[in-house]
Design a protein around this motif. Structure first.
Motif, short mmCIF file in Angstrom:
data_model
loop_
_atom_site.label_atom_id
_atom_site.label_comp_id
_atom_site.label_asym_id
_atom_site.label_seq_id
_atom_site.Cartn_x
_atom_site.Cartn_y
_atom_site.Cartn_z
N MET A 1 109.71 38.51 19.56
CA MET A 1 108.78 39.29 20.36
C MET A 1 109.24 40.75 20.36
SD MET A 1 108.04 38.86 24.41
CE MET A 1 106.54 39.45 25.07
N LYS A 2 108.33 41.63 20.01
CA LYS A 2 108.61 43.07 20.04
C LYS A 2 108.31 43.57 21.44
CE LYS A 2 106.63 45.26 16.59
NZ LYS A 2 105.80 45.66 15.44
N LEU A 3 109.36 43.95 22.17
CA LEU A 3 109.25 44.31 23.58
C LEU A 3 109.84 45.69 23.82
CD1 LEU A 3 108.56 43.23 26.50
CD2 LEU A 3 110.94 42.44 26.58
N VAL A 4 109.18 46.49 24.65
CA VAL A 4 109.68 47.79 25.11
C VAL A 4 109.63 47.76 26.63
CG1 VAL A 4 109.29 50.28 25.17
CG2 VAL A 4 108.84 49.02 23.07
N ILE A 5 110.73 48.19 27.26
CA ILE A 5 110.78 48.26 28.72
C ILE A 5 110.73 49.73 29.13
CG2 ILE A 5 112.12 47.71 30.79
CD1 ILE A 5 113.36 45.38 29.12
N LEU A 6 109.76 50.06 29.97
CA LEU A 6 109.52 51.43 30.38
C LEU A 6 109.77 51.62 31.88
CD1 LEU A 6 106.03 51.91 28.65
CD2 LEU A 6 108.27 52.58 27.74
N ASP A 7 110.37 52.74 32.22
CA ASP A 7 110.39 53.20 33.61
C ASP A 7 108.97 53.68 33.91
OD1 ASP A 7 111.43 54.23 36.11
OD2 ASP A 7 111.34 56.22 35.17
N ARG A 8 108.63 53.82 35.19
CA ARG A 8 107.29 54.28 35.53
C ARG A 8 107.28 55.76 35.91
NH1 ARG A 8 103.74 52.77 40.75
NH2 ARG A 8 104.68 54.72 41.35
N ASP A 9 107.79 56.08 37.10
CA ASP A 9 107.71 57.46 37.61
C ASP A 9 108.58 58.41 36.78
OD1 ASP A 9 106.07 56.45 39.62
OD2 ASP A 9 107.73 56.14 41.00
N GLY A 10 107.94 59.44 36.25
CA GLY A 10 108.65 60.41 35.42
C GLY A 10 108.64 60.07 33.95
N THR A 46 104.61 45.89 26.21
CA THR A 46 105.22 46.87 27.10
C THR A 46 105.30 46.33 28.51
OG1 THR A 46 103.05 47.90 27.37
CG2 THR A 46 104.52 48.89 25.74
N VAL A 47 106.46 46.53 29.11
CA VAL A 47 106.74 46.04 30.45
C VAL A 47 107.34 47.20 31.24
CG1 VAL A 47 108.19 44.43 31.76
CG2 VAL A 47 107.15 43.69 29.64
N ILE A 48 107.04 47.27 32.52
CA ILE A 48 107.60 48.30 33.38
C ILE A 48 108.70 47.71 34.25
CG2 ILE A 48 107.11 49.76 35.40
CD1 ILE A 48 104.35 50.30 34.22
N ALA A 49 109.80 48.45 34.38
CA ALA A 49 110.88 48.14 35.33
C ALA A 49 111.06 49.39 36.18
CB ALA A 49 112.17 47.80 34.60
N ALA A 111 113.87 39.24 31.15
CA ALA A 111 114.38 38.30 30.13
C ALA A 111 113.97 36.87 30.48
CB ALA A 111 115.90 38.43 30.01
N ASP A 112 114.11 36.50 31.76
CA ASP A 112 113.74 35.15 32.20
C ASP A 112 112.25 34.91 32.03
OD1 ASP A 112 116.36 34.59 32.88
OD2 ASP A 112 116.06 34.88 35.04
N ARG A 113 111.42 35.85 32.48
CA ARG A 113 109.97 35.68 32.44
C ARG A 113 109.47 35.52 31.00
NH1 ARG A 113 105.38 38.32 34.86
NH2 ARG A 113 106.42 38.08 36.86
N PHE A 114 110.01 36.32 30.08
CA PHE A 114 109.53 36.28 28.70
C PHE A 114 110.35 35.37 27.80
CE2 PHE A 114 107.56 40.07 30.41
CZ PHE A 114 106.28 39.99 29.89
N GLY A 115 111.44 34.82 28.33
CA GLY A 115 112.27 33.90 27.54
C GLY A 115 112.89 34.58 26.34
N VAL A 116 113.37 35.82 26.54
CA VAL A 116 113.96 36.57 25.43
C VAL A 116 115.34 37.09 25.79
CG1 VAL A 116 111.72 37.31 24.51
CG2 VAL A 116 112.88 38.75 26.18
N ASP A 117 116.12 37.35 24.76
CA ASP A 117 117.39 38.05 24.88
C ASP A 117 117.04 39.53 24.73
OD1 ASP A 117 119.89 39.22 24.59
OD2 ASP A 117 120.55 37.88 22.99
#
Length: 189
Positions: A1-10, A46-49, A111-117
């Motif tokens: 799975m090609k995943l990118v984790i993005l901050d939101r504000d800024g 794309t996922v936001i943290a 990682a848990d939600r998407f089942g990925v390392d």
């Protein structure tokens, strides 16, 4: 799975020292939504943290946060893009939770939600805490020079930033870089 984790504000939207408390205050940064759509079209999820301590501080409620995210999703959809999930820490800094960045709790949830390392997963943020949390979970750190990151425009990053941090002008420049790197890797394979 090609995943990118993005901050939101800024990173995706304009930030404020007074906190973003309502949909009216939530304004996308120039080119950010288009960048997410380009990532999506290139096969990236794309996922936001995001730390949202304004909740814990009583500055806004979950309904307001959901309304901000509904606005973001609607504007993003109009660009042909999507955010697959939004993970946020609702706690104030003094609550001692494990999900507030720079701790990696949100990333562990992803990682848990998407089942990925998450090893090697790009994390993009405008501040040190965003990158520290991602690196603690094995992510590859990327700083954008928007929001808090703007102070480093034309400067060398302090040694407190994780080794290997790549710097990009904004989310659009990061998207261009990642899509080009993927194309080069695919051509070499």
């Amino acid at each position: 799975m090609k995943l990118v984790i993005l901050d939101r504000d800024g990173t995706i939207n304009a930030d404020s020292d007074e906190y973003i408390k309502s949909p009216e205050e939530w304004t996308p940064l120039p080119g950010a939504l288009e960048a997410i759509a380009r990532l999506n079209h290139a096969g990236w999820h794309t996922v936001i943290a995001s730390n949202q301590s304004g909740l814990g501080r009583g500055l806004f409620d979950v309904a307001s946060l959901n309304a901000m995210h509904a606005k973001m999703h609607k504007l993003l959809s109009a660009q042909g893009g999507r955010i697959d999930a939004v993970f946020y820490c609702p706690h104030s800094p003094d609550e001692g939770c494990q999900c507030r960045k720079p701790l990696p709790g949100l990333f562990e949830q992803i990682a848990d939600r998407f089942g990925v390392d998450l090893k090697g997963t790009p994390v993009v943020g405008d501040g040190l805490r965003d990158l520290q949390a991602g690196v603690a979970a094995g992510c590859e750190p990327h700083l954008v020079l928007t929001g808090k990151g703007a102070e480093f425009r034309g400067r060398t990053l302090p040694e407190t930033y994780p080794n290997g941090t790549r710097v990009h002008e904004d989310l659009a420049a990061f998207a261009d870089w990642l899509i080009a790197r993927s194309a080069t890797a695919k051509a070499a394979a």
